[in-house]
Scaffold this motif. Structure first.
Motif, PDB file in Angstrom:
ATOM      1  N   ALA A  42      11.460  30.278 -41.170  1.00 37.74           N
ATOM      2  CA  ALA A  42      11.023  30.174 -42.568  1.00 37.74           C
ATOM      3  C   ALA A  42      12.210  29.940 -43.495  1.00 37.74           C
ATOM      4  N   ASP A  43      13.352  30.564 -43.168  1.00 34.84           N
ATOM      5  CA  ASP A  43      14.545  30.389 -44.007  1.00 34.84           C
ATOM      6  C   ASP A  43      14.981  28.935 -44.070  1.00 34.84           C
ATOM      7  N   GLY A  44      14.676  28.182 -43.030  1.00 34.77           N
ATOM      8  CA  GLY A  44      15.111  26.789 -42.983  1.00 34.77           C
ATOM      9  C   GLY A  44      14.088  25.791 -43.477  1.00 34.77           C
ATOM     10  N   ILE A  45      12.933  26.270 -43.939  1.00 34.29           N
ATOM     11  CA  ILE A  45      11.879  25.367 -44.391  1.00 34.29           C
ATOM     12  C   ILE A  45      11.769  25.397 -45.908  1.00 34.29           C
ATOM     13  N   VAL A  46      11.980  24.256 -46.509  1.00 36.77           N
ATOM     14  CA  VAL A  46      11.774  24.096 -47.955  1.00 36.77           C
ATOM     15  C   VAL A  46      10.797  22.941 -48.121  1.00 36.77           C
ATOM     16  N   PRO A  47       9.508  23.242 -48.210  1.00 34.31           N
ATOM     17  CA  PRO A  47       8.510  22.170 -48.271  1.00 34.31           C
ATOM     18  C   PRO A  47       8.749  21.233 -49.445  1.00 34.31           C
ATOM     19  N   ASN A  48       8.632  19.958 -49.168  1.00 35.49           N
ATOM     20  CA  ASN A  48       8.741  18.926 -50.208  1.00 35.49           C
ATOM     21  C   ASN A  48       7.533  18.018 -50.068  1.00 35.49           C
ATOM     22  N   GLY A  49       6.427  18.435 -50.665  1.00 36.07           N
ATOM     23  CA  GLY A  49       5.188  17.691 -50.521  1.00 36.07           C
ATOM     24  C   GLY A  49       4.245  18.380 -49.556  1.00 36.07           C
ATOM     25  N   ARG A  50       3.302  17.645 -49.051  1.00 31.85           N
ATOM     26  CA  ARG A  50       2.268  18.191 -48.176  1.00 31.85           C
ATOM     27  C   ARG A  50       2.857  18.588 -46.825  1.00 31.85           C
ATOM     28  N   TYR A  51       2.378  19.734 -46.310  1.00 32.01           N
ATOM     29  CA  TYR A  51       2.841  20.120 -44.977  1.00 32.01           C
ATOM     30  C   TYR A  51       1.832  21.043 -44.315  1.00 32.01           C
ATOM     31  N   ALA A  52       1.937  21.101 -42.986  1.00 30.64           N
ATOM     32  CA  ALA A  52       1.114  21.990 -42.166  1.00 30.64           C
ATOM     33  C   ALA A  52       1.979  22.492 -41.021  1.00 30.64           C
ATOM     34  N   ILE A  53       1.446  23.458 -40.251  1.00 30.37           N
ATOM     35  CA  ILE A  53       2.185  24.055 -39.143  1.00 30.37           C
ATOM     36  C   ILE A  53       1.310  24.016 -37.894  1.00 30.37           C
ATOM     37  N   LEU A  54       1.917  23.706 -36.765  1.00 28.73           N
ATOM     38  CA  LEU A  54       1.232  23.736 -35.475  1.00 28.73           C
ATOM     39  C   LEU A  54       2.096  24.513 -34.486  1.00 28.73           C
ATOM     40  N   GLY A  55       1.459  25.394 -33.715  1.00 31.92           N
ATOM     41  CA  GLY A  55       2.167  26.125 -32.680  1.00 31.92           C
ATOM     42  C   GLY A  55       1.403  26.086 -31.378  1.00 31.92           C
ATOM     43  N   HIS A  56       2.136  25.950 -30.268  1.00 34.61           N
ATOM     44  CA  HIS A  56       1.527  25.855 -28.942  1.00 34.61           C
ATOM     45  C   HIS A  56       1.834  27.112 -28.146  1.00 34.61           C
ATOM     46  N   SER A  57       0.811  27.786 -27.634  1.00 37.70           N
ATOM     47  CA  SER A  57       0.953  28.975 -26.795  1.00 37.70           C
ATOM     48  C   SER A  57       1.746  30.037 -27.558  1.00 37.70           C
ATOM     49  N   MET A  58       2.870  30.535 -27.028  1.00 38.69           N
ATOM     50  CA  MET A  58       3.662  31.493 -27.783  1.00 38.69           C
ATOM     51  C   MET A  58       4.013  30.954 -29.159  1.00 38.69           C
ATOM     52  N   GLY A  59       4.216  29.648 -29.238  1.00 39.60           N
ATOM     53  CA  GLY A  59       4.530  29.022 -30.516  1.00 39.60           C
ATOM     54  C   GLY A  59       3.432  29.208 -31.544  1.00 39.60           C
ATOM     55  N   GLY A  60       2.173  29.385 -31.075  1.00 38.32           N
ATOM     56  CA  GLY A  60       1.080  29.637 -32.006  1.00 38.32           C
ATOM     57  C   GLY A  60       1.226  30.982 -32.692  1.00 38.32           C
ATOM     58  N   LEU A  61       1.727  31.982 -31.958  1.00 38.11           N
ATOM     59  CA  LEU A  61       1.961  33.299 -32.556  1.00 38.11           C
ATOM     60  C   LEU A  61       3.053  33.203 -33.618  1.00 38.11           C
ATOM     61  N   ILE A  62       4.123  32.486 -33.291  1.00 32.58           N
ATOM     62  CA  ILE A  62       5.202  32.310 -34.262  1.00 32.58           C
ATOM     63  C   ILE A  62       4.717  31.501 -35.453  1.00 32.58           C
ATOM     64  N   ALA A  63       3.917  30.467 -35.195  1.00 32.60           N
ATOM     65  CA  ALA A  63       3.394  29.634 -36.277  1.00 32.60           C
ATOM     66  C   ALA A  63       2.530  30.456 -37.231  1.00 32.60           C
ATOM     67  N   HIS A  64       1.735  31.373 -36.675  1.00 33.40           N
ATOM     68  CA  HIS A  64       0.902  32.233 -37.519  1.00 33.40           C
ATOM     69  C   HIS A  64       1.765  33.134 -38.400  1.00 33.40           C
ATOM     70  N   GLU A  65       2.797  33.741 -37.815  1.00 31.25           N
ATOM     71  CA  GLU A  65       3.717  34.571 -38.595  1.00 31.25           C
ATOM     72  C   GLU A  65       4.441  33.722 -39.645  1.00 31.25           C
ATOM     73  N   LEU A  66       4.817  32.515 -39.265  1.00 28.17           N
ATOM     74  CA  LEU A  66       5.511  31.609 -40.176  1.00 28.17           C
ATOM     75  C   LEU A  66       4.618  31.236 -41.358  1.00 28.17           C
ATOM     76  N   ALA A  67       3.346  30.929 -41.070  1.00 24.29           N
ATOM     77  CA  ALA A  67       2.411  30.601 -42.151  1.00 24.29           C
ATOM     78  C   ALA A  67       2.250  31.774 -43.104  1.00 24.29           C
ATOM     79  N   ARG A  68       2.234  32.988 -42.562  1.00 22.25           N
ATOM     80  CA  ARG A  68       2.112  34.173 -43.403  1.00 22.25           C
ATOM     81  C   ARG A  68       3.328  34.327 -44.318  1.00 22.25           C
ATOM     82  N   LEU A  69       4.516  34.162 -43.752  1.00 24.23           N
ATOM     83  CA  LEU A  69       5.737  34.290 -44.547  1.00 24.23           C
ATOM     84  C   LEU A  69       5.796  33.248 -45.662  1.00 24.23           C
ATOM     85  N   LEU A  70       5.476  32.008 -45.310  1.00 27.56           N
ATOM     86  CA  LEU A  70       5.543  30.940 -46.312  1.00 27.56           C
ATOM     87  C   LEU A  70       4.462  31.113 -47.378  1.00 27.56           C
TER      88      LEU A  70
END
Length: 247
Positions: free
Chosen positions: A71-99
């Motif tokens: 999350a510290d490295g993401i500075v959205p500039n326009g439209r964006y979405a997040i996708l996570g695969h398997s374990m990455g889905g858990l991280i993506a969910h946490e990331l979406a919450r933080l953002l």
């Protein structure tokens, strides 16, 4: 029908899609996506510390820490979405919450081949950590959660520390189950041949969003994202064209 590479929606503005790889995977997993995805979707693979180009960095102590660092490295500039695969889905969910808490909610979140976080227990993954290296890889391959060709790879032993570290992250994951559901569109994808994430289990993601949760099946197993990229691409283009700003 408009060709996929001309579909962007929202006045033609493309959607940036941040992608988090599966356990044992790296950002390289999505290089093909970057090459082949239509212009409507701009793929940005995220690299977790301890693998790929960040191999020399200390591994994260928890999935939540991994999400915070991303999350510290993401500075959205326009439209964006997040996708996570398997374990990455858990991280993506946490990331979406933080953002979202930061005021930068994504348009939508896709979790693929990821069991809902409230259904995870240490008993699901902790016993794997006690297995010898070869048996660990064989067990994961039998369950379809790592590619079988890895068993024949001369580089297989280089993979073991990464997968063990990721299994420790999953086994130690303690999500905040009292947190408010996300105000974000959530789509849960699963492979019809993946026994770990059947549709009725994936429907449990509805608990984690205040908006509708779409549960969508794709042909293939745990790695359907890469086995059937043409189907995934078509669906992502549709989501990019119809995505609704979560805020």
């Amino acid at each position: 029908m408009t060709p996929p590479d001309q579909v962007a929606g929202h006045g033609g503005e493309p959607l940036t899609l941040y992608c988090v790889p599966h356990a044992g995977g790296s950002a390289r997993t999505f290089l093909r996506w970057r090459r082949e995805m239509p212009a409507a979707v701009r793929v940005v693979p995220l690299e977790i510390a301890g693998r790929g180009r960040r191999t020399r960095e200390p591994r994260h102590a928890s999935l939540q820490e991994a999400a915070r660092r991303l999350a510290d490295g993401i500075v959205p500039n326009g439209r964006y979405a997040i996708l996570g695969h398997s374990m990455g889905g858990l991280i993506a969910h946490e990331l979406a919450r933080l953002l979202t808490d930061r005021g930068d909610a994504p348009e939508f979140l896709v979790v693929a081949a990821t069991r809902p976080c409230h259904l995870l227990t240490p008993e699901l993954h902790a016993p794997l950590l006690d297995l010898p290296d070869d048996r660990l890889l064989e067990t994961l391959a039998e369950g379809g959660t790592i590619p079988e060709e890895l068993l024949r790879s001369p580089m297989r032993q280089l993979f073991v520390p990464v997968i063990r570290g990721d299994l420790e992250l999953i086994a130690g994951y303690r999500p905040d189950l009292e947190a408010e559901p996300l105000p974000v569109e959530l789509t849960a994808w699963y492979g019809t041949e993946d026994p770990a994430t059947p549709g009725d289990v994936m429907a449990g993601w509805q608990r984690h969003t205040r908006r509708p949760c779409r549960v969508e099946a794709f042909p293939g197993g745990h790695f359907f994202l890469h086995e059937h990229l043409e189907h995934v691409t078509a669906r992502l283009v549709e989501l990019a064209a119809t995505g609704v700003n979560a805020m």
